[in-house]
Design a protein around this motif. Structure first.
Motif, PDB file in Angstrom:
ATOM      1  N   ALA A   1     -11.216   5.377   2.837  1.00 46.21           N
ATOM      2  CA  ALA A   1     -11.577   6.747   2.449  1.00 46.21           C
ATOM      3  C   ALA A   1     -12.067   6.823   1.009  1.00 46.21           C
ATOM      4  O   ALA A   1     -12.551   7.875   0.577  1.00 46.21           O
ATOM      5  CB  ALA A   1     -10.381   7.678   2.653  1.00 46.21           C
ATOM      6  N   LEU A   2     -11.946   5.727   0.259  1.00 49.14           N
ATOM      7  CA  LEU A   2     -12.360   5.759  -1.149  1.00 49.14           C
ATOM      8  C   LEU A   2     -13.872   5.864  -1.310  1.00 49.14           C
ATOM      9  O   LEU A   2     -14.354   6.249  -2.366  1.00 49.14           O
ATOM     10  CB  LEU A   2     -11.840   4.518  -1.894  1.00 49.14           C
ATOM     11  CG  LEU A   2     -10.334   4.526  -2.186  1.00 49.14           C
ATOM     12  CD1 LEU A   2      -9.885   3.160  -2.671  1.00 49.14           C
ATOM     13  CD2 LEU A   2     -10.002   5.589  -3.224  1.00 49.14           C
TER      14      LEU A   2
ATOM     15  N   ALA B   1      -6.610   7.752  -6.224  1.00 45.74           N
ATOM     16  CA  ALA B   1      -7.979   7.288  -6.468  1.00 45.74           C
ATOM     17  C   ALA B   1      -9.006   7.996  -5.585  1.00 45.74           C
ATOM     18  O   ALA B   1     -10.211   7.846  -5.779  1.00 45.74           O
ATOM     19  CB  ALA B   1      -8.063   5.772  -6.245  1.00 45.74           C
ATOM     20  N   LEU B   2      -8.525   8.792  -4.618  1.00 44.00           N
ATOM     21  CA  LEU B   2      -9.457   9.473  -3.705  1.00 44.00           C
ATOM     22  C   LEU B   2     -10.250  10.581  -4.394  1.00 44.00           C
ATOM     23  O   LEU B   2     -11.295  10.986  -3.903  1.00 44.00           O
ATOM     24  CB  LEU B   2      -8.691  10.064  -2.511  1.00 44.00           C
ATOM     25  CG  LEU B   2      -8.208   9.048  -1.479  1.00 44.00           C
ATOM     26  CD1 LEU B   2      -7.236   9.698  -0.507  1.00 44.00           C
ATOM     27  CD2 LEU B   2      -9.395   8.449  -0.725  1.00 44.00           C
TER      28      LEU B   2
ATOM     29  N   THR C   1      -5.176  -2.721  -7.063  1.00 42.50           N
ATOM     30  CA  THR C   1      -4.564  -2.051  -5.906  1.00 42.50           C
ATOM     31  C   THR C   1      -5.608  -1.753  -4.834  1.00 42.50           C
ATOM     32  O   THR C   1      -5.380  -1.975  -3.648  1.00 42.50           O
ATOM     33  CB  THR C   1      -3.875  -0.751  -6.347  1.00 42.50           C
ATOM     34  OG1 THR C   1      -2.956  -1.049  -7.404  1.00 42.50           O
ATOM     35  CG2 THR C   1      -3.135  -0.109  -5.197  1.00 42.50           C
ATOM     36  N   ILE C   2      -6.768  -1.272  -5.266  1.00 40.74           N
ATOM     37  CA  ILE C   2      -7.831  -0.964  -4.308  1.00 40.74           C
ATOM     38  C   ILE C   2      -8.306  -2.235  -3.606  1.00 40.74           C
ATOM     39  O   ILE C   2      -8.525  -2.250  -2.395  1.00 40.74           O
ATOM     40  CB  ILE C   2      -9.008  -0.252  -5.016  1.00 40.74           C
ATOM     41  CG1 ILE C   2      -8.571   1.166  -5.421  1.00 40.74           C
ATOM     42  CG2 ILE C   2     -10.243  -0.206  -4.117  1.00 40.74           C
ATOM     43  CD1 ILE C   2      -9.570   1.905  -6.279  1.00 40.74           C
ATOM     44  N   GLU C   3      -8.420  -3.317  -4.369  1.00 39.37           N
ATOM     45  CA  GLU C   3      -8.888  -4.584  -3.776  1.00 39.37           C
ATOM     46  C   GLU C   3      -7.828  -5.251  -2.909  1.00 39.37           C
ATOM     47  O   GLU C   3      -8.109  -6.212  -2.216  1.00 39.37           O
ATOM     48  CB  GLU C   3      -9.302  -5.557  -4.889  1.00 39.37           C
ATOM     49  CG  GLU C   3     -10.560  -5.133  -5.625  1.00 39.37           C
ATOM     50  CD  GLU C   3     -10.853  -6.050  -6.800  1.00 39.37           C
ATOM     51  OE1 GLU C   3     -10.054  -6.979  -7.060  1.00 39.37           O
ATOM     52  OE2 GLU C   3     -11.876  -5.822  -7.460  1.00 39.37           O
ATOM     53  N   GLY C   4      -6.587  -4.779  -2.996  1.00 37.36           N
ATOM     54  CA  GLY C   4      -5.510  -5.426  -2.257  1.00 37.36           C
ATOM     55  C   GLY C   4      -5.046  -6.716  -2.900  1.00 37.36           C
ATOM     56  O   GLY C   4      -4.283  -7.472  -2.294  1.00 37.36           O
TER      57      GLY C   4
ATOM     58  N   ALA D   1       0.960   0.977  -3.866  1.00 39.36           N
ATOM     59  CA  ALA D   1      -0.325   1.112  -3.169  1.00 39.36           C
ATOM     60  C   ALA D   1      -0.595   2.543  -2.731  1.00 39.36           C
ATOM     61  O   ALA D   1      -1.640   3.115  -3.054  1.00 39.36           O
ATOM     62  CB  ALA D   1      -0.387   0.166  -1.976  1.00 39.36           C
ATOM     63  N   ASN D   2       0.337   3.171  -2.018  1.00 38.35           N
ATOM     64  CA  ASN D   2       0.051   4.503  -1.483  1.00 38.35           C
ATOM     65  C   ASN D   2      -0.225   5.540  -2.558  1.00 38.35           C
ATOM     66  O   ASN D   2      -1.241   6.229  -2.492  1.00 38.35           O
ATOM     67  CB  ASN D   2       1.184   4.977  -0.565  1.00 38.35           C
ATOM     68  CG  ASN D   2       1.067   4.382   0.825  1.00 38.35           C
ATOM     69  OD1 ASN D   2       0.192   3.548   1.056  1.00 38.35           O
ATOM     70  ND2 ASN D   2       1.912   4.791   1.730  1.00 38.35           N
TER      71      ASN D   2
ATOM     72  N   ASP E   1       3.419  -3.401  -1.751  1.00 34.31           N
ATOM     73  CA  ASP E   1       3.158  -1.978  -1.557  1.00 34.31           C
ATOM     74  C   ASP E   1       3.857  -1.121  -2.597  1.00 34.31           C
ATOM     75  O   ASP E   1       3.955   0.086  -2.443  1.00 34.31           O
ATOM     76  CB  ASP E   1       3.665  -1.550  -0.170  1.00 34.31           C
ATOM     77  CG  ASP E   1       2.737  -2.040   0.930  1.00 34.31           C
ATOM     78  OD1 ASP E   1       1.577  -2.356   0.617  1.00 34.31           O
ATOM     79  OD2 ASP E   1       3.173  -2.073   2.081  1.00 34.31           O
TER      80      ASP E   1
ATOM     81  N   ASN F   1      -2.627   2.067   4.305  1.00 36.83           N
ATOM     82  CA  ASN F   1      -3.431   1.381   3.304  1.00 36.83           C
ATOM     83  C   ASN F   1      -4.876   1.158   3.739  1.00 36.83           C
ATOM     84  O   ASN F   1      -5.788   1.464   2.974  1.00 36.83           O
ATOM     85  CB  ASN F   1      -2.762   0.072   2.894  1.00 36.83           C
ATOM     86  CG  ASN F   1      -1.565   0.334   1.982  1.00 36.83           C
ATOM     87  OD1 ASN F   1      -1.273   1.488   1.650  1.00 36.83           O
ATOM     88  ND2 ASN F   1      -0.872  -0.717   1.591  1.00 36.83           N
TER      89      ASN F   1
ATOM     90  N   LEU G   1      -3.652   4.628  -4.270  1.00 37.73           N
ATOM     91  CA  LEU G   1      -4.821   4.832  -3.400  1.00 37.73           C
ATOM     92  C   LEU G   1      -5.074   6.322  -3.188  1.00 37.73           C
ATOM     93  O   LEU G   1      -6.212   6.787  -3.236  1.00 37.73           O
ATOM     94  CB  LEU G   1      -4.626   4.124  -2.066  1.00 37.73           C
ATOM     95  CG  LEU G   1      -4.620   2.588  -2.120  1.00 37.73           C
ATOM     96  CD1 LEU G   1      -4.278   2.006  -0.747  1.00 37.73           C
ATOM     97  CD2 LEU G   1      -5.959   2.041  -2.599  1.00 37.73           C
ATOM     98  N   ARG G   2      -3.999   7.090  -2.953  1.00 39.86           N
ATOM     99  CA  ARG G   2      -4.172   8.534  -2.776  1.00 39.86           C
ATOM    100  C   ARG G   2      -4.773   9.166  -4.030  1.00 39.86           C
ATOM    101  O   ARG G   2      -5.667  10.009  -3.949  1.00 39.86           O
ATOM    102  CB  ARG G   2      -2.833   9.219  -2.463  1.00 39.86           C
ATOM    103  CG  ARG G   2      -2.355   8.953  -1.071  1.00 39.86           C
ATOM    104  CD  ARG G   2      -1.444  10.040  -0.518  1.00 39.86           C
ATOM    105  NE  ARG G   2      -1.294   9.770   0.903  1.00 39.86           N
ATOM    106  CZ  ARG G   2      -0.375   8.941   1.427  1.00 39.86           C
ATOM    107  NH1 ARG G   2       0.510   8.372   0.645  1.00 39.86           N
ATOM    108  NH2 ARG G   2      -0.357   8.705   2.718  1.00 39.86           N
TER     109      ARG G   2
ATOM    110  N   LEU H   1      -6.615   4.623   3.668  1.00 34.80           N
ATOM    111  CA  LEU H   1      -6.814   5.135   2.310  1.00 34.80           C
ATOM    112  C   LEU H   1      -7.900   4.334   1.587  1.00 34.80           C
ATOM    113  O   LEU H   1      -8.758   4.895   0.906  1.00 34.80           O
ATOM    114  CB  LEU H   1      -5.503   5.078   1.517  1.00 34.80           C
ATOM    115  CG  LEU H   1      -4.402   6.038   1.998  1.00 34.80           C
ATOM    116  CD1 LEU H   1      -3.096   5.776   1.243  1.00 34.80           C
ATOM    117  CD2 LEU H   1      -4.839   7.489   1.802  1.00 34.80           C
ATOM    118  N   ARG H   2      -7.874   3.000   1.748  1.00 37.07           N
ATOM    119  CA  ARG H   2      -8.914   2.172   1.095  1.00 37.07           C
ATOM    120  C   ARG H   2     -10.302   2.562   1.616  1.00 37.07           C
ATOM    121  O   ARG H   2     -11.259   2.671   0.855  1.00 37.07           O
ATOM    122  CB  ARG H   2      -8.667   0.693   1.360  1.00 37.07           C
ATOM    123  CG  ARG H   2      -7.543   0.149   0.545  1.00 37.07           C
ATOM    124  CD  ARG H   2      -7.582  -1.368   0.339  1.00 37.07           C
ATOM    125  NE  ARG H   2      -6.531  -1.695  -0.607  1.00 37.07           N
ATOM    126  CZ  ARG H   2      -5.279  -1.984  -0.282  1.00 37.07           C
ATOM    127  NH1 ARG H   2      -4.917  -2.070   0.976  1.00 37.07           N
ATOM    128  NH2 ARG H   2      -4.374  -2.200  -1.207  1.00 37.07           N
TER     129      ARG H   2
END
Lengths: 193, 193
Positions: free
Chosen positions: A178-179, B178-179, B160-163, B171-172, B168, A172, B175-176, A175-176
């Motif tokens: 890498a955004l 959103a890259l 999700t990005i902000e946590g 999350a994965n 979880d 996490n 986040l993936r 990945l965060r």
């Protein structure tokens, strides 16, 4: 008395009783009053915390390990282990790193912590070990086989994005980061500065 | 016989014996031969699998819930619960969604699965419920309080990005995705098509 377990027992309600003591997991139960005044048996586990260290050499190489244990596939991971009774997470991280790889870091920095499961008193403490120097040969217990797998920071990020890196130890935060380029640059500094 | 638990028991070695049967967790132990021929007691837990559903209304609104349980802070989460004996994950997902929110999806799609902890036979099955229609009032057990928290897809990604989204569960993959814009567009289609 087990100071480590008693410390973590503080997440349990005062009326929780230990109903089973295992090799790793202790089981606690208590009678919980529900919203309508009725009661139910609630259950929560306590286990030793885990430490994970990403060792970084003076030239910026990150040392992952190919870790084999009986009854499990070989995995690519960072050196890791359990916090023993009376140890601090930092102490456990230094000990596991030394035992598994023979490296000692010039300094140990907190990377992040996570709690993998809601019903388990269990924290994973993740560290970055800066300026690692080999000071000994690995001392493995008979339940471990370990082979060094050095990678660059960029490859750690790539493996994490691809999901090839098997565990959530760093997924996490990496990945965060890498955004956006600023986040990635900041993470790079955390590993390599 | 508990078909659910016996199914998951297949991850255990044949000589594993159940040494404790809890309210949620069963504890198994076995003597494991190590690399030097010595033996040690290994331990592994078995618990019911978890299902999580992201319910999506016909207009694309995603229904999260503010979930309160005795002895725990209120959390923002997707409807979720345990797979009961004899249930399939899909059946459990439909039941939990109906009980917690009163929604029935037109169709249920697998989003992804994860195994949160190495030493626990425990899978989390995450679904997306498409075209949800309210067909009943929630039927909560006395250990739950639930309030709907509708959000747009973009807000799910942002949380999700902000946590800020506490678990979880997604999350994965989020986040993936959103890259890169193509990944995000594809994820959007998985939720909203």
């Amino acid at each position: 008395m087990n100071p480590n377990r008693s410390y973590r027992k503080s997440n349990l309600p005062p009326n929780a009783k230990r109903v089973f003591a295992g090799a790793i997991f202790d089981v606690y139960q208590w009678e919980q009053e529900l919203y309508d005044g009725s009661h139910a048996t609630f259950e929560r586990l306590v286990r030793p915390d885990t430490v994970v260290v990403f060792p970084v050499l003076p030239d910026g190489t990150i040392i992952l390990v190919e870790d084999s244990q009986p009854g499990r596939d070989t995995i690519l991971t960072a050196p890791a282990g359990r916090v023993e009774e009376g140890e601090t997470p930092e102490g456990a991280a230094l000990r596991e790193l030394l035992e598994e790889t023979g490296y000692r870091p010039e300094r140990l920095e907190e990377f992040y912590t996570r709690t993998p499961a809601e019903k388990i008193d269990w924290m994973v403490h993740v560290f970055i070990g800066k300026g690692c120097v080999k000071i000994a040969e690995p001392v493995l217990d008979p339940g471990e086989r370990i082979k060094e797998h050095p990678i660059a920071f960029e490859e750690l990020v790539r493996l994490t994005i691809e999901g090839a890196y098997p565990y959530d130890e760093c997924a996490n935060p990496v990945l965060r980061a890498a955004l956006d380029p600023a986040g990635l640059s900041e993470l790079r500094m955390r590993f390599l500065s």
